[in-house]
Design a protein around this motif. Structure first.
Motif, PDB file in Angstrom:
ATOM      1  N   ARG A 322       0.844  -1.207   0.000  1.00 36.34           N
ATOM      2  CA  ARG A 322       0.000   0.000   0.000  1.00 36.34           C
ATOM      3  C   ARG A 322       0.879   1.256   0.000  1.00 36.34           C
ATOM      4  O   ARG A 322       0.571   2.238  -0.683  1.00 36.34           O
ATOM      5  N   LEU A 323       1.946   1.221   0.791  1.00 37.18           N
ATOM      6  CA  LEU A 323       2.862   2.358   0.794  1.00 37.18           C
ATOM      7  C   LEU A 323       3.455   2.580  -0.594  1.00 37.18           C
ATOM      8  O   LEU A 323       3.600   3.724  -1.047  1.00 37.18           O
ATOM      9  N   CYS A 324       3.787   1.493  -1.282  1.00 35.75           N
ATOM     10  CA  CYS A 324       4.359   1.607  -2.628  1.00 35.75           C
ATOM     11  C   CYS A 324       3.410   2.322  -3.582  1.00 35.75           C
ATOM     12  O   CYS A 324       3.844   3.021  -4.504  1.00 35.75           O
ATOM     13  N   ASP A 325       2.108   2.157  -3.372  1.00 36.11           N
ATOM     14  CA  ASP A 325       1.111   2.759  -4.256  1.00 36.11           C
ATOM     15  C   ASP A 325       0.682   4.152  -3.807  1.00 36.11           C
ATOM     16  O   ASP A 325      -0.099   4.802  -4.496  1.00 36.11           O
ATOM     17  N   ASP A 326       1.177   4.603  -2.646  1.00 39.18           N
ATOM     18  CA  ASP A 326       0.810   5.923  -2.144  1.00 39.18           C
ATOM     19  C   ASP A 326       1.549   6.985  -2.947  1.00 39.18           C
ATOM     20  O   ASP A 326       2.788   6.953  -3.030  1.00 39.18           O
ATOM     21  N   PRO A 327       0.847   7.946  -3.560  1.00 35.19           N
ATOM     22  CA  PRO A 327       1.520   8.969  -4.383  1.00 35.19           C
ATOM     23  C   PRO A 327       2.602   9.728  -3.641  1.00 35.19           C
ATOM     24  O   PRO A 327       3.609  10.127  -4.236  1.00 35.19           O
ATOM     25  N   SER A 328       2.428   9.935  -2.338  1.00 32.82           N
ATOM     26  CA  SER A 328       3.413  10.703  -1.574  1.00 32.82           C
ATOM     27  C   SER A 328       4.710   9.941  -1.341  1.00 32.82           C
ATOM     28  O   SER A 328       5.701  10.504  -0.887  1.00 32.82           O
ATOM     29  N   VAL A 329       4.718   8.634  -1.653  1.00 29.38           N
ATOM     30  CA  VAL A 329       5.884   7.792  -1.389  1.00 29.38           C
ATOM     31  C   VAL A 329       6.549   7.364  -2.697  1.00 29.38           C
ATOM     32  O   VAL A 329       7.396   6.489  -2.711  1.00 29.38           O
ATOM     33  N   ALA A 330       6.180   7.976  -3.795  1.00 30.07           N
ATOM     34  CA  ALA A 330       6.649   7.547  -5.118  1.00 30.07           C
ATOM     35  C   ALA A 330       8.167   7.460  -5.202  1.00 30.07           C
ATOM     36  O   ALA A 330       8.721   6.515  -5.784  1.00 30.07           O
ATOM     37  N   ASN A 331       8.872   8.409  -4.616  1.00 29.54           N
ATOM     38  CA  ASN A 331      10.333   8.430  -4.715  1.00 29.54           C
ATOM     39  C   ASN A 331      11.002   7.302  -3.937  1.00 29.54           C
ATOM     40  O   ASN A 331      12.192   7.019  -4.156  1.00 29.54           O
ATOM     41  N   ASN A 332      10.271   6.663  -3.044  1.00 31.32           N
ATOM     42  CA  ASN A 332      10.851   5.604  -2.207  1.00 31.32           C
ATOM     43  C   ASN A 332      10.306   4.221  -2.548  1.00 31.32           C
ATOM     44  O   ASN A 332      10.556   3.257  -1.817  1.00 31.32           O
ATOM     45  N   LYS A 333       9.575   4.136  -3.648  1.00 31.80           N
ATOM     46  CA  LYS A 333       8.928   2.877  -4.011  1.00 31.80           C
ATOM     47  C   LYS A 333       9.943   1.752  -4.209  1.00 31.80           C
ATOM     48  O   LYS A 333       9.739   0.621  -3.747  1.00 31.80           O
ATOM     49  N   SER A 334      11.038   2.031  -4.896  1.00 35.30           N
ATOM     50  CA  SER A 334      12.024   0.979  -5.179  1.00 35.30           C
ATOM     51  C   SER A 334      12.664   0.464  -3.902  1.00 35.30           C
ATOM     52  O   SER A 334      12.909  -0.750  -3.756  1.00 35.30           O
ATOM     53  N   ALA A 335      12.944   1.358  -2.943  1.00 37.00           N
ATOM     54  CA  ALA A 335      13.546   0.934  -1.679  1.00 37.00           C
ATOM     55  C   ALA A 335      12.603   0.021  -0.902  1.00 37.00           C
ATOM     56  O   ALA A 335      13.029  -0.975  -0.293  1.00 37.00           O
ATOM     57  N   LEU A 336      11.311   0.334  -0.920  1.00 36.91           N
ATOM     58  CA  LEU A 336      10.329  -0.503  -0.232  1.00 36.91           C
ATOM     59  C   LEU A 336      10.199  -1.867  -0.904  1.00 36.91           C
ATOM     60  O   LEU A 336      10.099  -2.901  -0.226  1.00 36.91           O
ATOM     61  N   LYS A 337      10.209  -1.882  -2.229  1.00 40.37           N
ATOM     62  CA  LYS A 337      10.102  -3.163  -2.945  1.00 40.37           C
ATOM     63  C   LYS A 337      11.353  -4.019  -2.719  1.00 40.37           C
ATOM     64  O   LYS A 337      11.267  -5.242  -2.609  1.00 40.37           O
ATOM     65  N   ASN A 338      12.500  -3.371  -2.643  1.00 40.08           N
ATOM     66  CA  ASN A 338      13.729  -4.110  -2.337  1.00 40.08           C
ATOM     67  C   ASN A 338      13.637  -4.748  -0.951  1.00 40.08           C
ATOM     68  O   ASN A 338      14.087  -5.882  -0.743  1.00 40.08           O
ATOM     69  N   TRP A 339      13.059  -4.002   0.000  1.00 39.47           N
ATOM     70  CA  TRP A 339      12.893  -4.544   1.345  1.00 39.47           C
ATOM     71  C   TRP A 339      11.987  -5.774   1.317  1.00 39.47           C
ATOM     72  O   TRP A 339      12.269  -6.779   1.984  1.00 39.47           O
ATOM     73  N   LEU A 340      10.914  -5.704   0.547  1.00 45.06           N
ATOM     74  CA  LEU A 340      10.008  -6.851   0.440  1.00 45.06           C
ATOM     75  C   LEU A 340      10.717  -8.072  -0.122  1.00 45.06           C
ATOM     76  O   LEU A 340      10.537  -9.197   0.367  1.00 45.06           O
ATOM     77  N   GLU A 341      11.502  -7.881  -1.166  1.00 43.34           N
ATOM     78  CA  GLU A 341      12.196  -9.011  -1.783  1.00 43.34           C
ATOM     79  C   GLU A 341      13.143  -9.699  -0.804  1.00 43.34           C
ATOM     80  O   GLU A 341      13.331 -10.911  -0.860  1.00 43.34           O
ATOM     81  N   LEU A 342      13.720  -8.928   0.102  1.00 45.98           N
ATOM     82  CA  LEU A 342      14.647  -9.487   1.081  1.00 45.98           C
ATOM     83  C   LEU A 342      13.938 -10.123   2.273  1.00 45.98           C
ATOM     84  O   LEU A 342      14.470 -11.055   2.888  1.00 45.98           O
ATOM     85  N   ASN A 343      12.753  -9.638   2.610  1.00 52.60           N
ATOM     86  CA  ASN A 343      12.134 -10.019   3.888  1.00 52.60           C
ATOM     87  C   ASN A 343      10.796 -10.730   3.783  1.00 52.60           C
ATOM     88  O   ASN A 343      10.200 -11.050   4.818  1.00 52.60           O
ATOM     89  N   ALA A 344      10.290 -10.964   2.576  1.00 52.33           N
ATOM     90  CA  ALA A 344       8.984 -11.619   2.438  1.00 52.33           C
ATOM     91  C   ALA A 344       9.044 -12.698   1.370  1.00 52.33           C
ATOM     92  O   ALA A 344       9.825 -12.609   0.412  1.00 52.33           O
ATOM     93  N   ARG A 345       8.221 -13.715   1.536  1.00 52.33           N
ATOM     94  CA  ARG A 345       8.151 -14.786   0.540  1.00 52.33           C
ATOM     95  C   ARG A 345       7.443 -14.290  -0.713  1.00 52.33           C
ATOM     96  O   ARG A 345       6.489 -13.507  -0.638  1.00 52.33           O
ATOM     97  N   LYS A 346       7.884 -14.760  -1.861  1.00 51.82           N
ATOM     98  CA  LYS A 346       7.301 -14.329  -3.130  1.00 51.82           C
ATOM     99  C   LYS A 346       5.821 -14.668  -3.195  1.00 51.82           C
ATOM    100  O   LYS A 346       5.020 -13.891  -3.726  1.00 51.82           O
ATOM    101  N   ALA A 347       5.459 -15.832  -2.656  1.00 52.97           N
ATOM    102  CA  ALA A 347       4.046 -16.237  -2.701  1.00 52.97           C
ATOM    103  C   ALA A 347       3.173 -15.288  -1.886  1.00 52.97           C
ATOM    104  O   ALA A 347       2.046 -14.960  -2.284  1.00 52.97           O
ATOM    105  N   VAL A 348       3.693 -14.830  -0.745  1.00 49.59           N
ATOM    106  CA  VAL A 348       2.930 -13.904   0.100  1.00 49.59           C
ATOM    107  C   VAL A 348       2.790 -12.553  -0.599  1.00 49.59           C
ATOM    108  O   VAL A 348       1.719 -11.930  -0.582  1.00 49.59           O
ATOM    109  N   ILE A 349       3.868 -12.093  -1.249  1.00 49.88           N
ATOM    110  CA  ILE A 349       3.806 -10.833  -1.989  1.00 49.88           C
ATOM    111  C   ILE A 349       2.770 -10.933  -3.108  1.00 49.88           C
ATOM    112  O   ILE A 349       1.972 -10.011  -3.320  1.00 49.88           O
ATOM    113  N   ALA A 350       2.768 -12.070  -3.802  1.00 50.92           N
ATOM    114  CA  ALA A 350       1.810 -12.258  -4.900  1.00 50.92           C
ATOM    115  C   ALA A 350       0.382 -12.288  -4.383  1.00 50.92           C
ATOM    116  O   ALA A 350      -0.519 -11.679  -4.980  1.00 50.92           O
TER     117      ALA A 350
END
Length: 610
Positions: A322-350
């Motif tokens: 949800r944070l990734c989709d928030d317009p006010s967080v657009a500049n930090n979207k890649s950092a948040l997605k990188n965090w997900l890839e390191l800390n969450a299972r792909k199936a849960v993200i999907a």
């Protein structure tokens, strides 16, 4: 130049759970600094109640009078003695104890006589600082305000003083408001972390500090601080800003701690974090999440829903997406997605991404209903919202005037037909926002799209009390939030529907309320309307009432229905499904279901009110 000092440290409160160590020690340390710079003991207005009997002995021996800490104690001195300050005087204002910021942005400080009955025993610091700029305090030209407060009671109900302010004039004010998360951040000296840093900066001055220089030196002190983290709000002539300083307390949840550190490092605004937390709590249908305190508390609560080890939970993943989709967080979207890839299972993200896609396809149709003083319907203002309560772009509707119940039915049906033609009426929730004076209209009985069907047989139809879902603070709204929090602490299996009759007070035990008699169309002052209005004013968040005398007793079926749910948030859909499956006892009743997450009229670019 004369220096006056107002110093407050409150450890003892009428509410035992509010007792806290450190404020009195903080106040004594600040008073000692004032004395070393030459401030006369008579010019120090010192208010303290300490847990230890000897805490203020040192100050008393120095000739400083120790005063009480009730609102009357403090307010009387500030209004009677402080205005006499000589022209060109400076004020040091210090407060340590419990404090909060309300949904209007006011800084409120709890006095020792505050209770949940005496809700007005709070000191409105924002109001006082504004009054210092009026001609009632002509001699005070400069002020340094340092507020080191614990925010763990930030959800307590309050009724602060509010009155007109005379013309204000330019003054040199620097205000620092520090709030640790979860409790006082403490330095090794026993003082609050912020107080310690502020004193380190103050000690570099031999008298009342130059305000700009003080801020520069305090910033340097804070930037190098290894003390427990707190949120610092700064208000100067140049503007306002907030920042986190210090080091976060670690917990046994490394995933949550790492995410907290990331969002703070990225500078994501508190309003965006709270907005997406509330949206996640609503989607998870978990009312208890809303009791979380502070950013660290919110993230830890999310990562405690389900099996968290060794990866992020589903709730945490959905929150980050949800944070990734928030317009006010657009500049930090890649950092948040990188965090997900390191800390969450792909199936849960999907899975979380899929659920959010489904959510974005679902809509809420909301009618802001205007009625006259007799409860006759006069106007409908429709709104179309996404399930996360954001506006559906390009879907703005004009107000619809109505003169009768039939007019209302035709207006709602016409709008439904329009939405259906645009493929927007599938799985639609319909909400009516109105005042209790019109609660006797059975909106779920309006015509549905299908021939012979009622609106409630096709959609979940839910009523809301207008002042609760609109960002306007009222005493009734505060009572509602308090009651909602009490109910949220209970498991669904503990809840029941309690019959409520005219003149009856709200049951002491947190419960769901069921009107004991049918609420039929009637004039203002009729018994049914009195029952509903009384329960609203007392704060009942969940209400059900029948509209016909021949309805069977609904208490047992409704209790069984709610106890069959995992969370209370599922109740509106459960009622809807029951109406569709069989007419039963729930076909006739209206359902009022007010939760703090339902705020369709809040501006989503701003902080959502509590």
């Amino acid at each position: 130049m004369t220096i006056r000092a107002v110093i407050v440290g409150i450890e003892q409160y009428k509410i035992d759970d509010m007792k806290v160590s450190a404020p009195a020690a903080n106040a004594v340390a600040v008073a000692n600094w004032a004395l070393t710079t030459g401030v006369e003991p008579k010019d120090i207005y010192f208010f303290a109640t300490a847990l230890g009997a000897e805490a203020t002995t040192e100050i008393e021996k120095a000739g400083v009078e120790v005063r009480g800490t009730t609102l009357r104690d403090i307010d009387t001195v500030l209004r009677e003695e402080l205005p006499s300050a000589e022209d060109g005087s400076a004020l040091l204002f210090y407060w340590s104890g419990h404090g909060m910021t309300d949904n209007k942005g006011q800084r409120l400080l709890f006095c020792s006589d505050y209770t949940e009955t005496l809700r007005d025993r709070v000191f409105n610091a924002s109001l006082f600082f504004r009054k210092l700029r009026t001609d009632q305090y002509p001699g005070l030209r400069r002020m340094l305000a340092l507020l080191d407060v614990c925010g763990t009671n930030s959800r307590l109900p309050v009724e602060p003083a509010s009155y007109e302010i005379d013309q204000v004039f330019p003054r040199h004010h620097h205000i620092f408001f520090a709030t640790p998360e979860g409790g006082f951040a403490i330095a090794a000296t026993g003082q609050g972390a912020f107080t310690y840093c502020a004193l380190q900066a103050l000690k570099t001055f031999s008298g009342f500090p130059n305000l700009k220089t003080f801020k520069t030196r305090l910033d340097a002190e804070l930037d190098g601080s290894q003390l427990d983290r707190f949120l610092l709000s700064v208000d100067t002539e140049e503007g306002q800003h907030e920042k986190f300083v210090g080091i976060a307390r670690r917990s046994d949840d490394q995933i949550a701690d790492d995410l907290t550190e990331l969002v703070i490092k990225l500078g994501i605004s508190r309003s965006a974090l709270e907005r997406q937390f509330r949206a996640t709590a609503r989607a998870m249908k978990n009312d208890r999440l809303l009791l979380a305190q502070g950013i660290a508390g919110m993230i830890r609560e999310l990562n405690g829903v389900g099996d968290r080890a060794p990866r992020a939970t589903y709730a945490t993943v959905q929150f980050v997406l949800r944070l990734c989709d928030d317009p006010s967080v657009a500049n930090n979207k890649s950092a948040l997605k990188n965090w997900l890839e390191l800390n969450a299972r792909k199936a849960v993200i999907a899975d979380a991404g899929h659920e959010l896609a489904i959510e974005r396809s679902r809509k809420l149709l909301i009618f802001d209903v205007q009625a006259d003083s007799n409860g006759e319907l006069r106007n409908l203002q429709p709104f179309l919202r996404n399930l996360d309560l954001t506006e559906v772009q390009g879907r703005v509707f004009d107000p619809i005037p109505v003169q009768s119940w039939d007019d209302t039915g035709r207006a709602v049906l016409s709008l439904l037909e329009r939405l259906s033609a645009e493929q927007l009426a599938n799985d639609l929730e319909i909400h009516f926002v109105l005042e209790p004076v019109a609660f006797d209209w059975p909106f779920h009985r309006l015509p549905g799209l299908k021939q012979g069907y009622e609106l409630g047989e096709e959609h979940a139809v839910i009523l809301h009390h207008g002042p609760r879902v609109k960002p306007t603070p009222t005493a009734a709204k505060r009572a509602w939030v308090e009651r909602f929090n009490d109910i949220s602490k209970l498991s669904v299996s503990e809840l029941c529907w309690t019959l409520c009759r005219p003149g009856q007070s709200l049951p002491r035990q947190p419960t769901l309320c069921l009107a004991a008699t049918a609420i039929k169309r009637g004039p203002v002052g009729s018994s049914g309307k009195k029952v509903l209005n009384g329960l609203i004013q007392l704060g009942a968040p969940y209400l059900y009432w029948p509209h016909d005398d021949d309805e069977p007793d609904a208490e047992q079926p409704l209790t069984e229905l709610v106890r069959g749910l995992k969370t209370l948030a599922e109740m509106p859909q459960a009622i809807s499904q029951k109406r569709i499956a069989d007419a039963g006892v729930v076909r006739s009743g209206s359902l009022l279901w007010d939760q703090p997450t339902f705020q369709p009229f809040a501006k989503h670019s701003e902080k959502v009110d509590e």
